[in-house]
Design an enzyme around this catalytic site. Structure first.
Site, PDB file in Angstrom:
ATOM      1  N   GLU A 115       0.887  -1.178   0.000  1.00  0.00           N
ATOM      2  CA  GLU A 115       0.000   0.000   0.000  1.00  0.00           C
ATOM      3  C   GLU A 115       0.916   1.215   0.000  1.00  0.00           C
ATOM      4  O   GLU A 115       1.428   1.614   1.049  1.00  0.00           O
ATOM      5  CB  GLU A 115      -0.904  -0.018   1.237  1.00  0.00           C
ATOM      6  CG  GLU A 115      -1.862  -1.202   1.295  1.00  0.00           C
ATOM      7  CD  GLU A 115      -3.055  -1.053   0.349  1.00  0.00           C
ATOM      8  OE1 GLU A 115      -3.336   0.072  -0.104  1.00  0.00           O
ATOM      9  OE2 GLU A 115      -3.701  -2.070   0.048  1.00  0.00           O
ATOM     10  N   CYS A 153      -2.204   9.560   2.533  1.00  0.00           N
ATOM     11  CA  CYS A 153      -1.716   8.929   1.302  1.00  0.00           C
ATOM     12  C   CYS A 153      -2.617   9.253   0.115  1.00  0.00           C
ATOM     13  O   CYS A 153      -2.144   9.352  -1.015  1.00  0.00           O
ATOM     14  CB  CYS A 153      -1.610   7.434   1.481  1.00  0.00           C
ATOM     15  SG  CYS A 153      -3.162   6.667   1.972  1.00  0.00           S
TER      16      CYS A 153
HETATM   17  P1  NAD Z   1       8.089   4.799   5.105  1.00  0.00           P
HETATM   18  O1  NAD Z   1       8.150   3.999   3.866  1.00  0.00           O
HETATM   19  O2  NAD Z   1       9.223   5.692   5.429  1.00  0.00           O
HETATM   20  O3  NAD Z   1       7.915   3.822   6.380  1.00  0.00           O
HETATM   21  C1  NAD Z   1       6.859   2.882   6.483  1.00  0.00           C
HETATM   22  C2  NAD Z   1       7.245   1.786   7.450  1.00  0.00           C
HETATM   23  O4  NAD Z   1       8.353   1.056   6.922  1.00  0.00           O
HETATM   24  C3  NAD Z   1       7.692   2.264   8.844  1.00  0.00           C
HETATM   25  O5  NAD Z   1       7.174   1.392   9.819  1.00  0.00           O
HETATM   26  C4  NAD Z   1       9.191   2.130   8.774  1.00  0.00           C
HETATM   27  O6  NAD Z   1       9.784   1.909  10.036  1.00  0.00           O
HETATM   28  C5  NAD Z   1       9.337   0.900   7.923  1.00  0.00           C
HETATM   29  N1  NAD Z   1      10.645   0.717   7.288  1.00  0.00           N
HETATM   30  C6  NAD Z   1      11.554   1.661   6.953  1.00  0.00           C
HETATM   31  N2  NAD Z   1      12.628   1.094   6.347  1.00  0.00           N
HETATM   32  C7  NAD Z   1      12.367  -0.238   6.297  1.00  0.00           C
HETATM   33  C8  NAD Z   1      13.070  -1.355   5.767  1.00  0.00           C
HETATM   34  N3  NAD Z   1      14.251  -1.218   5.165  1.00  0.00           N
HETATM   35  N4  NAD Z   1      12.505  -2.574   5.897  1.00  0.00           N
HETATM   36  C9  NAD Z   1      11.306  -2.731   6.495  1.00  0.00           C
HETATM   37  N5  NAD Z   1      10.574  -1.709   6.978  1.00  0.00           N
HETATM   38  C10 NAD Z   1      11.111  -0.480   6.889  1.00  0.00           C
HETATM   39  O7  NAD Z   1       6.723   5.600   5.044  1.00  0.00           O
HETATM   40  P2  NAD Z   1       6.151   6.664   6.060  1.00  0.00           P
HETATM   41  O8  NAD Z   1       6.956   7.920   5.961  1.00  0.00           O
HETATM   42  O9  NAD Z   1       5.969   6.055   7.409  1.00  0.00           O
HETATM   43  O10 NAD Z   1       4.703   6.906   5.436  1.00  0.00           O
HETATM   44  C11 NAD Z   1       4.465   7.787   4.379  1.00  0.00           C
HETATM   45  C12 NAD Z   1       4.277   7.058   3.069  1.00  0.00           C
HETATM   46  O11 NAD Z   1       3.300   6.041   3.214  1.00  0.00           O
HETATM   47  C13 NAD Z   1       3.734   7.973   1.982  1.00  0.00           C
HETATM   48  O12 NAD Z   1       4.364   7.670   0.767  1.00  0.00           O
HETATM   49  C14 NAD Z   1       2.264   7.605   1.912  1.00  0.00           C
HETATM   50  O13 NAD Z   1       1.647   7.902   0.690  1.00  0.00           O
HETATM   51  C15 NAD Z   1       2.313   6.145   2.194  1.00  0.00           C
HETATM   52  N6  NAD Z   1       1.033   5.690   2.704  1.00  0.00           N
HETATM   53  C16 NAD Z   1       0.281   4.856   1.950  1.00  0.00           C
HETATM   54  C17 NAD Z   1      -0.969   4.438   2.411  1.00  0.00           C
HETATM   55  C18 NAD Z   1      -1.847   3.524   1.610  1.00  0.00           C
HETATM   56  O14 NAD Z   1      -2.856   3.069   2.150  1.00  0.00           O
HETATM   57  N7  NAD Z   1      -1.550   3.232   0.364  1.00  0.00           N
HETATM   58  C19 NAD Z   1      -1.425   4.864   3.643  1.00  0.00           C
HETATM   59  C20 NAD Z   1      -0.616   5.720   4.385  1.00  0.00           C
HETATM   60  C21 NAD Z   1       0.606   6.114   3.910  1.00  0.00           C
END
Ligand code: NAD
Length: 458
Positions: free
Chosen positions: A201, A235
């Protein structure tokens, strides 16, 4: 947990309903604490937004799953081809085993628990890894879940735990990731090494298209809300707006007026949410500064470095006119209260603009003319669409939520989540009255008769 999921593979309906009820009480017993924890993490998070966009959505998912679970769990009849009658086909949903959930910070409660509801309803064991950007929330979720669940049923990792670091490399039966496309790639790679299926997502730049037939006042109000909910850290927020050239100035003024009407110009307004971190605040400042420096016109009630705003990490709602593709604000997901408004010559140009970019998570279209609407629906591909409003396709519990291409793959919410986290196992019950054995050798002349029959039927 993995071993337990193999030796006790399928919790029955009563057990699943009990788990859902316990999950509900995790939230219900701690509602105010969750609001406080999330606001502590953000600096300030509107209490109403936490209630409406997180707590209520989780309650509604649980209520829906509880009501329909028995039907979802019942093996479905599937038609049987004529030559196999009177045999039967059934599609039998089974738990996959252990589901891992990696969640972002922006709707920390909803995006950890809504996937968990689907996974639990489908009979899985669940391990949740919340984001390190919301440590108060994550600690509370871990504590509250720990009180209601055995660790072999639902487990929440600490954000600093060893298990959190290598989370995506664990041999889950399914991994659900919500977050950025950049991290989504890393997660998919790590999961791929275990052949763990992933639901991604992700985010991206979701456009809002204003048709020439649109009511500009109505569109301006709805876009202002869609953009400023959670201060744009959503998002599916409209990332930018495409509006007929001749209405651009008037439309931008209307959006600006609506933003002011809804959230005022005082940064201490309780309804207006803070930016989650200094780094994200600086990132948004950078996007606006880059656009200004490259010649865009910036409309803001205050400068982002105004101490009254910056002290609360509240970013002044910002409109950008005259944005070009050379500007960073048109190259990356904005994820904040900054809205570029771009002029287009006609509907075809708006469609071409969207199609020249990654497939968006959401698309919004405003207007009255059906043929123009249907043209956009037919010629663009996006995760979901709301017509004449923003965000609300997400709240339709019977509709699947999920992106396409760069905005993600796989779906959840309601029954779609149940299916994502289930193995839908086709089972064929052979009938003793069927002459299938006639196909076995020695083939002889009987096979010619069967072949003739099969050709007639195909
Ligand atoms: P992010 O990708 O920085 O982090 C998301 C999660 O991944 C966090 O829990 C983080 O700790 C973890 N993570 C980071 N590096 C990792 C790795 N190497 N391996 C495994 N996990 C890892 O995203 P964010 O800043 O927390 O959220 C914002 C983004 O999420 C935006 O792009 C937004 O559009 C998207 N988003 C999408 C939806 C959806 O439903 N499609 C909903 C909310 C947010």
């Amino acid at each position: 947990m993995i071993v337990r999921s193999r030796s006790e593979p399928a919790p029955d309906l009563a057990e699943r309903l009990d788990r859902l009820a316990r999950l509900r009480s995790v939230v219900a017993d701690n509602e105010e604490r969750f609001r406080q924890a999330i606001t502590a993490d953000f600096g300030h998070r509107s209490a109403v937004e936490t209630t409406i966009a997180e707590i209520m959505l989780v309650f509604s998912e649980i209520r829906h799953a509880t009501k329909h679970l028995k039907t979802w769990m019942t093996p479905q009849r599937v038609a049987t081809a004529l030559q196999f009658l009177p045999a039967r086909n059934r599609l039998m949903p089974q738990p996959l085993g252990v589901v891992g959930i990696i969640a972002p910070w922006n709707y920390a409660l909803q995006l950890t628990l809504a996937p968990a509801i689907g996974a639990i309803a489908a009979g899985n064991r669940v391990i949740i890894k919340p984001s390190e950007l919301v440590p108060h929330f994550a600690a509370l979720l871990k504590e509250a879940v720990g009180e209601k669940f055995d660790a072999a049923e639902v487990l929440v990792t600490g954000v600093e735990d060893e298990i959190a670091t290598g989370f995506a490399s664990l041999p889950f039966d399914h991994l659900m990731f919500t977050g950025s496309a950049r991290v989504g790639r890393l997660v998919a790679e790590a999961a791929g090494r275990n052949l763990t299926p992933v639901t991604l997502e992700l985010g991206g730049k979701s456009p809002a298209i204003i048709d020439a037939s649109a009511d500009l006042d109505e569109a301006a109000e709805r876009i202002a809300y869609g953009k400023l909910l959670n201060a744009g850290q959503t998002c599916i927020a409209p990332d930018y707006v495409l509006v007929p050239e001749r209405s651009l100035q008037a439309f931008a003024e209307k959006v600006r007026a609506q933003m002011r009407r809804m959230f005022g110009t005082d940064p201490s307004n309780e309804d207006y949410t803070s930016i989650v971190s200094d780094r994200h605040y600086a990132r948004l400042e950078g996007l606006v500064a880059d656009a200004a420096q490259r010649g865009a016109k910036i409309l803001q009630p205050a400068k982002p470095d105004d101490p009254n705003w910056k002290a609360h990490r509240k970013f002044p709602p910002t409109l950008i006119l005259g944005a070009t593709e050379a500007m960073a604000v048109m190259q990356e997901e904005i994820f904040g209260p900054v809205l570029p408004v771009l002029g287009t010559r006609d509907a075809a140009e708006a469609i071409a603009f969207v199609n020249a970019r990654d497939r968006p998570l959401a698309l919004y279209w405003f207007g009255k003319e059906r043929s123009a609407r249907d043209e956009v629906l037919a010629r663009t591909v996006s995760g979901g669409v709301t017509i004449n409003d923003c965000l609300f396709h997400f709240t339709q519990i019977n509709q699947p939520m999920g992106g396409v291409g760069a905005s993600g793959s796989g779906v959840y919410h309601g029954e779609w989540g149940f299916r994502t986290f289930s193995k839908l196992k086709p089972v064929f019950y052979r009938s003793k009255f069927n002459r299938l054995a006639d196909l076995y050798p020695p083939y002889g002349g009987k096979i010619a008769r069967l072949e003739k029959l099969m050709r007639l039927m195909s």
